[in-house]
Scaffold this motif. Structure first.
Motif, PDB file in Angstrom:
ATOM      1  N   ASP A   7      26.857  12.455  -8.450  1.00 13.63           N
ATOM      2  CA  ASP A   7      26.334  12.717  -9.793  1.00 13.63           C
ATOM      3  C   ASP A   7      26.080  11.445 -10.591  1.00 13.63           C
ATOM      4  O   ASP A   7      25.837  11.497 -11.799  1.00 13.63           O
ATOM      5  N   LYS A   8      26.122  10.291  -9.940  1.00 15.21           N
ATOM      6  CA  LYS A   8      25.823   9.043 -10.628  1.00 15.21           C
ATOM      7  C   LYS A   8      24.319   8.914 -10.806  1.00 15.21           C
ATOM      8  O   LYS A   8      23.537   9.288  -9.931  1.00 15.21           O
ATOM      9  N   THR A   9      23.922   8.371 -11.952  1.00 15.54           N
ATOM     10  CA  THR A   9      22.506   8.241 -12.276  1.00 15.54           C
ATOM     11  C   THR A   9      22.026   6.815 -12.050  1.00 15.54           C
ATOM     12  O   THR A   9      22.712   5.853 -12.417  1.00 15.54           O
ATOM     13  N   TYR A  10      20.838   6.699 -11.434  1.00 10.97           N
ATOM     14  CA  TYR A  10      20.215   5.405 -11.185  1.00 10.97           C
ATOM     15  C   TYR A  10      18.820   5.390 -11.796  1.00 10.97           C
ATOM     16  O   TYR A  10      18.149   6.426 -11.850  1.00 10.97           O
ATOM     17  N   TYR A  11      18.382   4.219 -12.219  1.00 15.40           N
ATOM     18  CA  TYR A  11      17.087   4.077 -12.861  1.00 15.40           C
ATOM     19  C   TYR A  11      16.166   3.215 -11.997  1.00 15.40           C
ATOM     20  O   TYR A  11      16.566   2.153 -11.511  1.00 15.40           O
ATOM     21  N   TYR A  12      14.943   3.681 -11.805  1.00 13.73           N
ATOM     22  CA  TYR A  12      13.949   2.991 -10.988  1.00 13.73           C
ATOM     23  C   TYR A  12      12.696   2.685 -11.811  1.00 13.73           C
ATOM     24  O   TYR A  12      12.301   3.484 -12.663  1.00 13.73           O
ATOM     25  N   LEU A  13      12.093   1.545 -11.543  1.00 10.60           N
ATOM     26  CA  LEU A  13      10.805   1.188 -12.130  1.00 10.60           C
ATOM     27  C   LEU A  13       9.883   0.658 -11.038  1.00 10.60           C
ATOM     28  O   LEU A  13      10.340   0.217  -9.980  1.00 10.60           O
ATOM     29  N   PHE A  60       0.852  -1.188   0.000  1.00 13.16           N
ATOM     30  CA  PHE A  60       0.000   0.000   0.000  1.00 13.16           C
ATOM     31  C   PHE A  60       0.890   1.242   0.000  1.00 13.16           C
ATOM     32  O   PHE A  60       1.738   1.409   0.875  1.00 13.16           O
ATOM     33  N   GLY A  61       0.709   2.116  -0.989  1.00 11.83           N
ATOM     34  CA  GLY A  61       1.465   3.363  -1.038  1.00 11.83           C
ATOM     35  C   GLY A  61       2.966   3.146  -1.018  1.00 11.83           C
ATOM     36  O   GLY A  61       3.700   3.913  -0.387  1.00 11.83           O
ATOM     37  N   ALA A  62       3.438   2.135  -1.715  1.00 11.21           N
ATOM     38  CA  ALA A  62       4.860   1.789  -1.681  1.00 11.21           C
ATOM     39  C   ALA A  62       5.660   2.611  -2.689  1.00 11.21           C
ATOM     40  O   ALA A  62       5.181   2.900  -3.790  1.00 11.21           O
ATOM     41  N   PRO A  63       6.892   2.975  -2.342  1.00 10.91           N
ATOM     42  CA  PRO A  63       7.763   3.663  -3.294  1.00 10.91           C
ATOM     43  C   PRO A  63       8.371   2.679  -4.291  1.00 10.91           C
ATOM     44  O   PRO A  63       8.219   1.460  -4.152  1.00 10.91           O
ATOM     45  N   ARG A  64       9.056   3.199  -5.287  1.00 15.01           N
ATOM     46  CA  ARG A  64       9.849   2.348  -6.175  1.00 15.01           C
ATOM     47  C   ARG A  64      11.019   1.770  -5.383  1.00 15.01           C
ATOM     48  O   ARG A  64      11.545   2.425  -4.482  1.00 15.01           O
ATOM     49  N   VAL A  65      11.448   0.572  -5.749  1.00 16.53           N
ATOM     50  CA  VAL A  65      12.443  -0.141  -4.943  1.00 16.53           C
ATOM     51  C   VAL A  65      13.722  -0.451  -5.699  1.00 16.53           C
ATOM     52  O   VAL A  65      14.806  -0.445  -5.109  1.00 16.53           O
ATOM     53  N   LEU A 116       8.175   8.161  -5.769  1.00 19.20           N
ATOM     54  CA  LEU A 116       9.552   8.279  -5.309  1.00 19.20           C
ATOM     55  C   LEU A 116      10.208   6.900  -5.213  1.00 19.20           C
ATOM     56  O   LEU A 116       9.515   5.912  -4.958  1.00 19.20           O
ATOM     57  N   PRO A 117      11.509   6.812  -5.352  1.00 18.04           N
ATOM     58  CA  PRO A 117      12.366   7.793  -6.012  1.00 18.04           C
ATOM     59  C   PRO A 117      11.896   8.010  -7.460  1.00 18.04           C
ATOM     60  O   PRO A 117      11.148   7.192  -7.983  1.00 18.04           O
TER      61      PRO A 117
END
Length: 261
Positions: free
Chosen positions: A205-211, A160-165, A194-195
């Motif tokens: 400055d490293k970039t990370y990808y979330y789904l 419920f209402g969970a962020p991206r992991v 979020l994130p």
């Protein structure tokens, strides 16, 4: 209103009430209410950002099922945990899988205790894993870990209402490994956004990808503030509108079992 889904509404309502008790457990430094027909197998703690142990959930068991429930954000250090959005390898499910560092560190600190509790439950029973907010993120990590490394007879996850992991590799692994998973999300709740899909660390400055994970179940409610659009009581009340008689039945006992908005 809800999108088309095979989600079991009664299960969602019941588990939302269970999630509420994880907050009661924290607020009371231990004691909370167990639903009728269930007994407490045991509680577990996890390490916050500062390394201090905090109550973070419990395992319940009935004649027919087992429930593993995780608490969401409550303490000041939990908020810091939520913001540590750099990714680390979640090697428990695959070398290429990357997950949110803050969530992962909390989960790993509790993993041994959780597995010991699950060892005390009936292996033939369905295992329901649930959590709200940060607890939803921990439930996600636990579900992937349990699916890959314990292979339970039946695994069902409701958050419920969970962020991206995690990153796309983790999401693919999760979606392939966890057979039944529902991510219940209010469209006006900021936490599930979020994130961001693309997160750049301010330090490196490293970039990370979330789904997000599979099986979004979209809800739509506004309760006057950012906080009220997110709290578990609001999710419970919104779901309960679709099955008021069932909600009234489970709220009849024990007193205080159901969450309040």
């Amino acid at each position: 209103m809800t999108t088309k889904s095979t989600m079991d509404l009664r299960t969602a309502i019941y588990l939302a009430a269970v999630c509420n008790q994880t907050y009661v457990q924290y607020d009371n430094d231990g004691p909370f209410l167990t639903p009728n027909g269930y007994s407490l197998v045991g509680s577990f703690s996890a390490a916050s950002y500062t390394g201090n142990e905090e109550p973070f959930g419990f395992v319940l068991e009935s004649d027919r099922a087992v429930i593993l429930a995780f608490r969401g954000t409550r303490s000041p250090t939990d908020w810091i945990t939520d913001m540590i959005a750099q990714q680390v390898a979640f090697k428990l499910v695959g070398k290429s899988c990357m997950t949110h560092r803050g969530f992962t560190e909390v989960y790993l600190s509790a993993r041994d205790a959780i597995f010991k509790l699950l060892d005390q439950t009936g292996k033939h029973k369905p295992l329901f894993v649930t959590g709200h907010s940060l607890g939803g993120a921990l439930a996600t990590l636990a579900s992937a870990d349990i699916a890959v490394n314990r292979k339970p007879a039946s695994l069902i996850t409701y958050t419920f209402g969970a962020p991206r992991v995690g990153d796309p590799s983790f999401v693919r692994r999760y979606n392939a490994s966890v057979p039944v998973s529902y991510r219940i999300q209010n469209e006006f709740d900021v936490v599930p956004h979020l994130p961001p899909l693309v997160y750049t660390s301010p330090k490196t400055d490293k970039t990370y990808y979330y789904l997000h994970l599979k099986e979004e179940v979209k809800r739509s409610f506004r309760n006057g503030s950012i906080g009220n659009n997110h709290i578990i009581g609001s999710y419970f009340a919104d779901l309960a509108k679709d099955a008021p008689d069932f909600a009234a039945t489970i709220c009849s006992g024990p007193p205080g079992w159901c969450p309040l908005k």
